[in-house]
Design a protein around this motif. Structure first.
Motif, PDB file in Angstrom:
ATOM      1  N   GLY A 148       3.537  -7.484   5.731  1.00  0.00           N
ATOM      2  CA  GLY A 148       2.567  -6.600   5.110  1.00  0.00           C
ATOM      3  C   GLY A 148       2.560  -5.154   5.554  1.00  0.00           C
ATOM      4  N   ALA A 149       3.569  -4.720   6.284  1.00  0.00           N
ATOM      5  CA  ALA A 149       3.645  -3.306   6.669  1.00  0.00           C
ATOM      6  C   ALA A 149       3.909  -2.439   5.442  1.00  0.00           C
ATOM      7  N   ILE A 167      -8.666  -0.377  17.272  1.00  0.00           N
ATOM      8  CA  ILE A 167      -8.301  -0.153  15.869  1.00  0.00           C
ATOM      9  C   ILE A 167      -9.529   0.285  15.070  1.00  0.00           C
ATOM     10  N   ASN A 168     -10.657  -0.359  15.291  1.00  0.00           N
ATOM     11  CA  ASN A 168     -11.880   0.022  14.564  1.00  0.00           C
ATOM     12  C   ASN A 168     -12.304   1.453  14.898  1.00  0.00           C
ATOM     13  N   ALA A 169     -12.129   1.859  16.154  1.00  0.00           N
ATOM     14  CA  ALA A 169     -12.463   3.234  16.538  1.00  0.00           C
ATOM     15  C   ALA A 169     -11.561   4.237  15.821  1.00  0.00           C
ATOM     16  N   GLN A 170     -10.289   3.884  15.688  1.00  0.00           N
ATOM     17  CA  GLN A 170      -9.355   4.758  14.970  1.00  0.00           C
ATOM     18  C   GLN A 170      -9.757   4.883  13.500  1.00  0.00           C
ATOM     19  N   LEU A 171     -10.065   3.755  12.879  1.00  0.00           N
ATOM     20  CA  LEU A 171     -10.457   3.762  11.469  1.00  0.00           C
ATOM     21  C   LEU A 171     -11.746   4.549  11.266  1.00  0.00           C
ATOM     22  N   ASN A 172     -12.713   4.364  12.151  1.00  0.00           N
ATOM     23  CA  ASN A 172     -13.986   5.077  12.036  1.00  0.00           C
ATOM     24  C   ASN A 172     -13.815   6.586  12.194  1.00  0.00           C
ATOM     25  N   MET A 218       0.852  -1.199   0.000  1.00  0.00           N
ATOM     26  CA  MET A 218       0.000   0.000   0.000  1.00  0.00           C
ATOM     27  C   MET A 218       0.878   1.236   0.000  1.00  0.00           C
ATOM     28  N   GLU A 219       0.524   2.220  -0.837  1.00  0.00           N
ATOM     29  CA  GLU A 219       1.323   3.443  -0.921  1.00  0.00           C
ATOM     30  C   GLU A 219       1.315   4.183   0.418  1.00  0.00           C
ATOM     31  N   VAL A 243      -7.068  -3.760   9.480  1.00  0.00           N
ATOM     32  CA  VAL A 243      -7.254  -2.538   8.679  1.00  0.00           C
ATOM     33  C   VAL A 243      -7.700  -2.867   7.260  1.00  0.00           C
ATOM     34  N   ASN A 244      -7.356  -4.071   6.793  1.00  0.00           N
ATOM     35  CA  ASN A 244      -7.859  -4.579   5.508  1.00  0.00           C
ATOM     36  C   ASN A 244      -7.668  -3.589   4.364  1.00  0.00           C
TER      37      ASN A 244
END
Length: 301
Positions: A99-100, A31-36, A1-2, A70-71
């Motif tokens: 995958g980082a 993590i989901n809270a951060q993404l949201n 991922m860029e 994070v998908n």
């Protein structure tokens, strides 16, 4: 991922169970809270992540599980804090395999390297990987200053692209912008200078209290970048007493206690750290409770 070095990137805490294993269930809640909230990346394995207490197997698990969680929504960045060049290269290789998308790199640990040794260290690791690198410049805590002249040399390596600016000298952002323009992306690494740094031109914010208050942290960044300074300042003034919990030796315990208050974590830390107790616990809880009580409403964010 860029890898785009911009926006709010939480240096997330590592969650543990009461039997001292990884608490991946609560970790995913956070993590989901951060993404949201709209963060731009997730940073693993920093001081807040208690990386020095983690086994290699646990680190591997955290990287792989975070990439899964994070998908592809945001990049995952791994902190490298190693004592040897060989160890740092191995850590970078492992991050790439799992995958980082990027690395946050401290200078060599324990040994106080001179300027030449520090530059050589960063270059050697950068040449060993295709991952994008953010140099963590924190002379206050780690005793090594990465100067502008050193960055001049480092930027000859294409994948050295950003700095986590934690010198506490706000004018250093202007010095870097004047000298390097957009070639070097700047992310502030000091919570209590978050808004100030963005207003001085920082591209992003590697944040700590975001672990407990993701929406508010992202709002400050986005409002400031949109020129809505008065609105950003109102949230930031509310936030400052909480942000000050990030600049003490017990920042991990402080922030984990704040995560409890917002339902995004537990206060379990790994020994030798211990949960806060006594008068210090009362003091920190008072700050957190006041912050939660006066928290901006969603309509204000």
């Amino acid at each position: 991922m860029e890898m785009k070095w911009e926006g709010v990137m939480p240096a997330v805490t590592t969650k543990f169970t009461r039997t001292d294993t990884l608490d991946l269930e609560m970790f995913e809640v956070n993590i989901n809270a951060q993404l949201n909230a709209g963060v731009s990346g997730i940073i693993l394995g920093g001081t807040l992540g208690e990386a020095s207490t983690l086994t290699d197997e646990e680190k591997n698990t955290l990287i792989q599980e975070t990439v899964r969680m994070v998908n592809g929504m945001v990049p995952v960045v791994i902190n490298i804090a190693e004592q040897t060049t060989k160890g740092a290269i191995a850590a970078a290789h492992k991050a790439e395999i799992f995958g980082a998308s990027g690395l946050m790199m401290l200078p060599p640990m324990r040994y106080k390297a001179n300027d030449l040794e520090t530059v050589t260290y960063f270059k050697a690791v950068a040449k060993s990987t295709d991952l994008s690198i953010m140099v963590y410049n924190n002379p206050v805590d780690y005793g090594i200053m990465v100067t502008l002249d050193m960055f001049e040399e480092l930027l000859s390596i294409n994948n050295i692209q950003a700095v986590k600016e934690s010198t506490r000298d706000i004018s250093n952002i202007t010095r870097m912008k004047n000298r390097f323009g957009d070639r070097l992306k700047i992310l502030t690494g000091v919570d209590t200078l978050g808004l100030e740094s963005i207003l001085m031109g920082a591209d992003g914010w590697v944040a700590g209290l975001v672990c407990a208050f993701p929406a508010e942290t992202v709002a400050i960044y986005k409002l400031a970048k949109a020129g809505r300074i008065k609105e950003a300042l109102a949230i930031y003034r509310w936030f400052l007493p909480l942000l000050e919990l990030d600049i003490t030796p017990q920042l991990v315990q402080n922030i984990k206690l704040a995560e409890v208050a917002t339902g995004l974590g537990t206060e379990i830390v790994r020994a030798p750290r211990l949960p806060l107790s006594g008068e210090e616990r009362k003091r920190v809880l008072k700050i957190i409770e006041e912050g939660v009580k006066t928290r901006p409403k969603p309509t204000q964010i």
